[in-house]
Structure formats: C-alpha cells, structure tokens
Motif scaffolding. Structure first.
Motif, PDB file in Angstrom:
ATOM      1  N   VAL A 127       0.847  -1.207   0.000  1.00 53.95           N
ATOM      2  CA  VAL A 127       0.000   0.000   0.000  1.00 53.95           C
ATOM      3  C   VAL A 127       0.881   1.255   0.000  1.00 53.95           C
ATOM      4  N   HIS A 128       1.953   1.232   0.791  1.00 54.63           N
ATOM      5  CA  HIS A 128       2.876   2.375   0.858  1.00 54.63           C
ATOM      6  C   HIS A 128       3.566   2.607  -0.495  1.00 54.63           C
ATOM      7  N   GLU A 129       4.090   1.540  -1.081  1.00 51.44           N
ATOM      8  CA  GLU A 129       4.836   1.693  -2.341  1.00 51.44           C
ATOM      9  C   GLU A 129       3.925   2.118  -3.486  1.00 51.44           C
ATOM     10  N   GLY A 131       1.493   4.124  -3.181  1.00 58.75           N
ATOM     11  CA  GLY A 131       1.438   5.578  -2.998  1.00 58.75           C
ATOM     12  C   GLY A 131       2.570   6.266  -3.746  1.00 58.75           C
ATOM     13  N   HIS A 132       3.786   5.736  -3.616  1.00 55.07           N
ATOM     14  CA  HIS A 132       4.931   6.305  -4.359  1.00 55.07           C
ATOM     15  C   HIS A 132       4.728   6.156  -5.865  1.00 55.07           C
ATOM     16  N   LEU A 133       4.294   4.983  -6.304  1.00 51.75           N
ATOM     17  CA  LEU A 133       4.094   4.746  -7.749  1.00 51.75           C
ATOM     18  C   LEU A 133       3.130   5.766  -8.350  1.00 51.75           C
ATOM     19  N   GLY A 137       4.924  11.436  -2.064  1.00 50.71           N
ATOM     20  CA  GLY A 137       6.148  11.311  -1.267  1.00 50.71           C
ATOM     21  C   GLY A 137       5.760  10.929   0.152  1.00 50.71           C
ATOM     22  N   HIS A 138       6.613  11.238   1.097  1.00 49.00           N
ATOM     23  CA  HIS A 138       6.334  10.867   2.484  1.00 49.00           C
ATOM     24  C   HIS A 138       5.486  11.925   3.175  1.00 49.00           C
ATOM     25  N   SER A 139       4.798  11.482   4.218  1.00 51.68           N
ATOM     26  CA  SER A 139       3.932  12.357   4.999  1.00 51.68           C
ATOM     27  C   SER A 139       4.509  12.534   6.394  1.00 51.68           C
TER      28      SER A 139
HETATM   29 ZN    ZN Z   1       8.299   5.484   1.331  1.00 54.74          ZN
END
Ligand code: ZN
Ligand code: TQI
Ligand code: ZN
Length: 171
Positions: A127-129, A131-133, A137-139
């Motif tokens: 799920v995190h990756e 988001g990057h795709l 970026g980071h929160s």
């Molecule tokens: Zn990350």
C-alpha cells in the motif's frame, strides 16, 4: 502532511486505467498476487483510477518483482531488513521488493519459519509503495500510510485522511 515528488509527477489524465504485471521469473503464487490486488483496490476506492492485472509484463504500466541484492538499477537491496522495497515516481512504474525479507501474508509467513522476528507485512509495504508509484512522497502525519517508518511485525493497510487528501489532490 502529505508531499509529492519534485515537479509533482503524476500519471497523465488520459491514463485512468493502469495495468500491472508480475515479473514472470518470480512465478508468484496466487495468494501473493491477491495481496497486491487488495493494495491497489485501497487506492482505487478513493480516486478515479483503476488497476488491471495483465500478463503482458513488457507492456504493463506497473511492473512488480521480487529481487535480491544488486538487481541492476543502481539501488541494490541489502538483505534482511533495512530497505524492504522501492518504487519510483510516475511514470516509471517500477515496483521492486527485497526477496530477502521474511514476508508475511495475511498473518502467515511465506518463506520463513514463524520463529523469525524480522517479519514484514507484504500488504502494508505494498500500500505504501503504490502511494509512491502514484506520485506521493512521504507524509509527516504519524499513522498515515505514507509516513516514512513502520515498526516490524506491524500491519498498517488503511488509508487515513491525509493519504486520501494527498492522492485526491493529484487525481
Ligand atoms: Zn516510502
Ligand atoms: N523503502 C523506502 C520507502 O519506500 C525507499 C525510499 C526512501 C523512498 N526514501 C524515499 C521512496 C523517498 C520514495 C521517496 O520509503 S523502505 C516503509 C515505511 C520502506 C519503508 O524499504 O525503507 C514502507 C518500504 F514507510 F514503513 F518505512 C515500505 Cl511501508
Ligand atoms: Zn530496484
């Protein structure tokens, strides 16, 4: 608060259906593929994007694979823990996972005895990756999917308001 990559890259508006494929050499079992499908679904539920699995690896928008150590993209994996996975900003679509991790699927170990302590939940990382795709970026919001740290042996798969606001401002 959520963030984007420099220049705010995103998939073009003309591409609301993104295809994804699994590295054929990995020969992933169906239950592993299902976890990625669920992870994509979490993002499609809050956007106009949809994700469709294809068997045409070469032409897929998003290419998912497990690799060990140096796998030719200048960002070698480092064995157990450390880097777990990396995904590149749009429109790269490259999504790589470290084959040396002790991946956990639905609470069960895929490739290691359950006495091992360095367990990493596959769906949480997926799920995190994704988001990057998609361009996040980071929160700075602790508890968000895009927060840059996660404790091992933790499952965190639900998007929170900050993740949703971030992705909805891109798509
Ligand atoms: Zn990350
Ligand atoms: N991989 C890092 C990550 O995805 C790679 C990375 C570092 C990165 N800095 C970045 C990617 C800046 C994009 C932009 O964050 S990781 C987590 C988390 C990793 C980390 O293996 O360290 C998750 C992979 F957030 F929990 F720490 C998945 Cl969920
Ligand atoms: Zn890689």
């Amino acid at each position: 608060h959520y963030s984007f990559f420099p220049g705010r890259p995103r998939w073009p508006p003309s591409k609301s259906e993104l295809t994804y494929a699994f590295e054929p050499r990995n020969q992933l079992p169906e239950n592993v593929k299902t976890v990625f499908g669920r992870a994509f679904e979490r993002w499609s539920e809050v956007t106009t994007l949809s994700f469709i699995e294809t068997t045409s690896y070469g032409s897929a928008d998003i290419k998912i694979g497990f690799f060990n150590g140096d796998h030719g993209d200048g960002e070698p994996f480092d064995g157990v823990l450390g880097t777990l996975a990396h995904a590149f900003s749009p429109p790269s679509g490259r999504f790589h996972l470290d084959g040396d991790e002790n991946w956990v699927l639905d609470g069960n170990f895929v490739s290691a005895p359950s006495s091992i302590i360095s367990a990493v939940d596959l769906e949480s990382v997926a799920v995190h990756e994704i988001g990057h795709l998609l361009g996040l970026g980071h929160s700075s919001v602790e508890g968000s999917i895009m927060y840059p740290t996660i404790s091992s042996n933790t499952r965190k798969v639900e998007l929170v308001d900050d993740d949703i606001q971030g992705i909805q401002s891109l798509y």
